[in-house]
Design a protein around this motif. Structure first.
Motif, PDB file in Angstrom:
ATOM      1  N   ALA A   8      -4.378  -7.535 -22.601  1.00  0.00           N
ATOM      2  CA  ALA A   8      -3.218  -7.274 -21.745  1.00  0.00           C
ATOM      3  C   ALA A   8      -2.375  -8.529 -21.640  1.00  0.00           C
ATOM      4  O   ALA A   8      -2.880  -9.650 -21.779  1.00  0.00           O
ATOM      5  N   ALA A   9      -1.082  -8.343 -21.411  1.00  0.00           N
ATOM      6  CA  ALA A   9      -0.190  -9.482 -21.182  1.00  0.00           C
ATOM      7  C   ALA A   9       0.805  -9.105 -20.099  1.00  0.00           C
ATOM      8  O   ALA A   9       1.201  -7.937 -19.977  1.00  0.00           O
ATOM      9  N   TYR A  10       1.208 -10.111 -19.321  1.00  0.00           N
ATOM     10  CA  TYR A  10       2.061  -9.891 -18.155  1.00  0.00           C
ATOM     11  C   TYR A  10       3.190 -10.916 -18.148  1.00  0.00           C
ATOM     12  O   TYR A  10       2.952 -12.109 -18.327  1.00  0.00           O
ATOM     13  N   SER A  11       4.420 -10.451 -17.901  1.00  0.00           N
ATOM     14  CA  SER A  11       5.547 -11.376 -17.787  1.00  0.00           C
ATOM     15  C   SER A  11       6.687 -10.719 -17.025  1.00  0.00           C
ATOM     16  O   SER A  11       6.763  -9.491 -16.925  1.00  0.00           O
ATOM     17  N   PHE A  28      -3.313 -12.294 -20.636  1.00  0.00           N
ATOM     18  CA  PHE A  28      -2.426 -13.454 -20.752  1.00  0.00           C
ATOM     19  C   PHE A  28      -1.281 -13.295 -19.751  1.00  0.00           C
ATOM     20  O   PHE A  28      -0.575 -12.281 -19.764  1.00  0.00           O
ATOM     21  N   PHE A  29      -1.105 -14.293 -18.904  1.00  0.00           N
ATOM     22  CA  PHE A  29      -0.102 -14.230 -17.843  1.00  0.00           C
ATOM     23  C   PHE A  29       0.938 -15.336 -18.007  1.00  0.00           C
ATOM     24  O   PHE A  29       0.573 -16.520 -18.096  1.00  0.00           O
ATOM     25  N   ASP A  30       2.199 -14.959 -18.036  1.00  0.00           N
ATOM     26  CA  ASP A  30       3.271 -15.918 -17.824  1.00  0.00           C
ATOM     27  C   ASP A  30       3.126 -16.462 -16.399  1.00  0.00           C
ATOM     28  O   ASP A  30       2.421 -15.878 -15.569  1.00  0.00           O
ATOM     29  N   GLY A  35     -15.128  -8.986 -16.866  1.00  0.00           N
ATOM     30  CA  GLY A  35     -15.765  -9.851 -17.854  1.00  0.00           C
ATOM     31  C   GLY A  35     -14.810 -10.426 -18.872  1.00  0.00           C
ATOM     32  O   GLY A  35     -15.242 -10.918 -19.927  1.00  0.00           O
ATOM     33  N   GLN A  36     -13.525 -10.399 -18.585  1.00  0.00           N
ATOM     34  CA  GLN A  36     -12.526 -10.862 -19.547  1.00  0.00           C
ATOM     35  C   GLN A  36     -12.050 -12.274 -19.213  1.00  0.00           C
ATOM     36  O   GLN A  36     -12.043 -12.684 -18.054  1.00  0.00           O
ATOM     37  N   GLU A  37     -11.641 -13.009 -20.232  1.00  0.00           N
ATOM     38  CA  GLU A  37     -10.988 -14.285 -20.016  1.00  0.00           C
ATOM     39  C   GLU A  37      -9.546 -14.042 -19.573  1.00  0.00           C
ATOM     40  O   GLU A  37      -8.914 -13.075 -19.998  1.00  0.00           O
ATOM     41  N   VAL A  38      -9.054 -14.934 -18.713  1.00  0.00           N
ATOM     42  CA  VAL A  38      -7.689 -14.832 -18.217  1.00  0.00           C
ATOM     43  C   VAL A  38      -7.001 -16.174 -18.448  1.00  0.00           C
ATOM     44  O   VAL A  38      -7.445 -17.211 -17.947  1.00  0.00           O
ATOM     45  N   TRP A  39      -5.906 -16.138 -19.199  1.00  0.00           N
ATOM     46  CA  TRP A  39      -5.192 -17.348 -19.599  1.00  0.00           C
ATOM     47  C   TRP A  39      -3.761 -17.323 -19.103  1.00  0.00           C
ATOM     48  O   TRP A  39      -3.090 -16.285 -19.176  1.00  0.00           O
ATOM     49  N   LEU A  40      -3.295 -18.448 -18.605  1.00  0.00           N
ATOM     50  CA  LEU A  40      -1.874 -18.630 -18.363  1.00  0.00           C
ATOM     51  C   LEU A  40      -1.220 -19.089 -19.656  1.00  0.00           C
ATOM     52  O   LEU A  40      -1.778 -19.913 -20.378  1.00  0.00           O
ATOM     53  N   VAL A  41      -0.033 -18.556 -19.942  1.00  0.00           N
ATOM     54  CA  VAL A  41       0.712 -18.936 -21.140  1.00  0.00           C
ATOM     55  C   VAL A  41       2.142 -19.198 -20.687  1.00  0.00           C
ATOM     56  O   VAL A  41       2.871 -18.280 -20.314  1.00  0.00           O
ATOM     57  N   THR A  42       2.554 -20.471 -20.705  1.00  0.00           N
ATOM     58  CA  THR A  42       3.771 -20.839 -20.021  1.00  0.00           C
ATOM     59  C   THR A  42       4.466 -22.039 -20.655  1.00  0.00           C
ATOM     60  O   THR A  42       3.814 -22.888 -21.274  1.00  0.00           O
ATOM     61  N   ALA A  43       5.780 -22.105 -20.464  1.00  0.00           N
ATOM     62  CA  ALA A  43       6.535 -23.273 -20.888  1.00  0.00           C
ATOM     63  C   ALA A  43       6.312 -24.460 -19.964  1.00  0.00           C
ATOM     64  O   ALA A  43       6.658 -25.593 -20.301  1.00  0.00           O
TER      65      ALA A  43
END
Length: 269
Positions: A196-199, A24-26, A125-133
């Motif tokens: 994993a998460a990134y911000s 999950f990426f900001d 093989g993982q999903e990658v999602w943006l998570v943002t305002a």
């Protein structure tokens, strides 16, 4: 955990194959330099959605964001302004404009190091999602352009395909991001301890704390301190703290000068 326990990384480590995990990426200052909502606002101004006075006020907030990190009050002000500006416009129109703005202003602002991180997760093989305002329409464009799985973003209400100027649910920020990630993980069967998460922002500590592999990207001071204290990895793609501040000042000044120059040209025409 001592300060030395945190690792400031300058290369991307191998990500083990694990289809049951996700990343999950900001977006702002994590995937894109600066604030994506500012790029959207500037693009809308160029399309006559609002006035020079409006965009000038937003420009100073963008400079402050680049220098000091997120300011929730400023983000909220820009969000409320943007909701008002798109009221009465169609969802299809704003989505199309979002694609144009990405190509015009966001593409060259992607941090190559962060984009490389997204690829390591996809290759595992993982999903990658943006998570943002950022509005979900813009976040979805960014995700599509970068070849990611999808995006969670703030949702503006629409009726019969036309924006009303109101929000649906929470502004996706802080604890709301964490709740959205938990809901997505439950829906798609992710084990958060393997995710994993990134911000870049201390405001996202709730989301980062959910996962087994939290990473600070280009962190503000508070997140850097928290990451060091908790042994979280740190990726900093800037050339140094002083250089980053000088560069941000130049970017902000250039952006505002560009706005004013463009306005002057329009008045002359």
């Amino acid at each position: 955990m001592t300060e030395a326990a945190a690792t400031e990384l300058h290369t991307e480590p191998a990500t083990p194959r694990d289809p049951g995990a996700a990343a999950f990426f900001d977006v702002d200052n994590t995937v894109i330099r600066g604030a994506s909502i500012w790029q959207l606002a500037l693009g809308l101004w160029r399309r006559d959605f609002f006035t020079l006075r409006d965009v000038s006020a937003m420009a100073w907030k963008q400079v402050r964001f680049a220098l000091l990190g997120e300011n929730l009050a400023h983000v909220e002000q820009i969000r409320q302004q943007a909701l008002g500006f798109i009221a009465g416009h169609s969802v299809a129109e704003i989505h199309a404009i979002g694609e144009e703005i990405f190509d015009e202003a966001m593409h060259d602002r992607i941090w190559p190091g962060t984009q490389a991180l997204t690829r390591t997760h996809l290759e595992a093989g993982q999903e990658v999602w943006l998570v943002t305002a950022t509005p979900v329409e813009v976040a979805t464009v960014i995700a599509d352009r970068l070849g990611l799985t999808g995006a969670l973003g703030s949702v503006a209400e629409s009726v019969d395909g036309v924006y009303t100027g109101r929000m649906v649910g929470d502004f996706l920020h802080g604890a709301a991001k964490a709740r959205a990630v938990e809901a997505l993980a439950a829906e798609r069967g992710f084990d958060l301890s393997r995710c994993a998460a990134y911000s870049d922002s201390a405001n996202d500590i709730p989301m980062l704390s959910l996962v087994g592999h939290p990473v600070a990207i280009n962190p503000d001071g508070a997140l850097r301190d928290h990451a060091r204290a908790h042994g979280w990895a740190i990726h900093d793609y800037r050339t140094g703290r002083r250089a980053a501040k000088v560069g941000a000042q130049a970017v902000g000044a250039t952006a505002l000068a560009g706005v004013l120059a463009a306005a002057a040209r329009r008045r002359r025409r």
